[in-house]
Design a protein around this motif. Sequence first.
Motif, PDB file in Angstrom:
ATOM      1  N   LEU A  28       0.826  -1.205   0.000  1.00 44.84           N
ATOM      2  CA  LEU A  28       0.000   0.000   0.000  1.00 44.84           C
ATOM      3  C   LEU A  28       0.865   1.262   0.000  1.00 44.84           C
ATOM      4  O   LEU A  28       0.544   2.237  -0.672  1.00 44.84           O
ATOM      5  CB  LEU A  28      -0.957   0.005   1.199  1.00 44.84           C
ATOM      6  CG  LEU A  28      -2.090  -1.012   1.137  1.00 44.84           C
ATOM      7  CD1 LEU A  28      -2.841  -1.053   2.456  1.00 44.84           C
ATOM      8  CD2 LEU A  28      -3.031  -0.722  -0.019  1.00 44.84           C
ATOM      9  N   SER A  38      -6.296  -2.143  -3.759  1.00 43.21           N
ATOM     10  CA  SER A  38      -5.912  -1.471  -2.513  1.00 43.21           C
ATOM     11  C   SER A  38      -6.979  -1.651  -1.447  1.00 43.21           C
ATOM     12  O   SER A  38      -6.680  -1.950  -0.289  1.00 43.21           O
ATOM     13  CB  SER A  38      -5.689   0.026  -2.740  1.00 43.21           C
ATOM     14  OG  SER A  38      -4.563   0.260  -3.527  1.00 43.21           O
ATOM     15  N   TYR A  42      -6.476  -3.799   1.878  1.00 46.84           N
ATOM     16  CA  TYR A  42      -6.639  -3.031   3.110  1.00 46.84           C
ATOM     17  C   TYR A  42      -7.608  -3.770   4.048  1.00 46.84           C
ATOM     18  O   TYR A  42      -7.360  -3.876   5.250  1.00 46.84           O
ATOM     19  CB  TYR A  42      -7.171  -1.623   2.814  1.00 46.84           C
ATOM     20  CG  TYR A  42      -7.355  -0.799   4.054  1.00 46.84           C
ATOM     21  CD1 TYR A  42      -6.296  -0.079   4.592  1.00 46.84           C
ATOM     22  CD2 TYR A  42      -8.582  -0.759   4.713  1.00 46.84           C
ATOM     23  CE1 TYR A  42      -6.461   0.667   5.748  1.00 46.84           C
ATOM     24  CE2 TYR A  42      -8.750  -0.016   5.865  1.00 46.84           C
ATOM     25  CZ  TYR A  42      -7.692   0.699   6.382  1.00 46.84           C
ATOM     26  OH  TYR A  42      -7.857   1.425   7.526  1.00 46.84           O
ATOM     27  N   GLU A  46      -6.848  -5.214   7.778  1.00 50.48           N
ATOM     28  CA  GLU A  46      -7.625  -4.953   8.997  1.00 50.48           C
ATOM     29  C   GLU A  46      -7.923  -6.258   9.734  1.00 50.48           C
ATOM     30  O   GLU A  46      -7.837  -6.321  10.954  1.00 50.48           O
ATOM     31  CB  GLU A  46      -8.928  -4.223   8.662  1.00 50.48           C
ATOM     32  CG  GLU A  46      -8.751  -2.743   8.443  1.00 50.48           C
ATOM     33  CD  GLU A  46      -8.294  -2.017   9.697  1.00 50.48           C
ATOM     34  OE1 GLU A  46      -8.839  -2.251  10.793  1.00 50.48           O
ATOM     35  OE2 GLU A  46      -7.364  -1.204   9.575  1.00 50.48           O
TER      36      GLU A  46
END
Length: 83
Positions: A28, A38, A42, A46
């Motif tokens: 990223l 992305s 992402y 998480e």
Amino acid sequence: MSEKKQADVATLSFERALEELESIVERLESGNVPLEESVTIYERGEALKRRCEELLSQAEARVQKITLDAAGKPKGTEPLDVG
């Protein structure tokens, strides 16, 4: 994110989850990842972060349960109730 991917994260060791999370951060930060990818990585990041936090919390709880003998030396641990 699919349930399969979430299940995969739930089975990872701390070291493996952290390694994968670091890889995602590097990708990223490079700025060379298309927008849709992305967002997808992402989301996985998480989930990996939550897994690492969960495992660290469990380890911390185990360390806190170490009992000491009269001389102040560790004499064992109590089992952690993970439910």
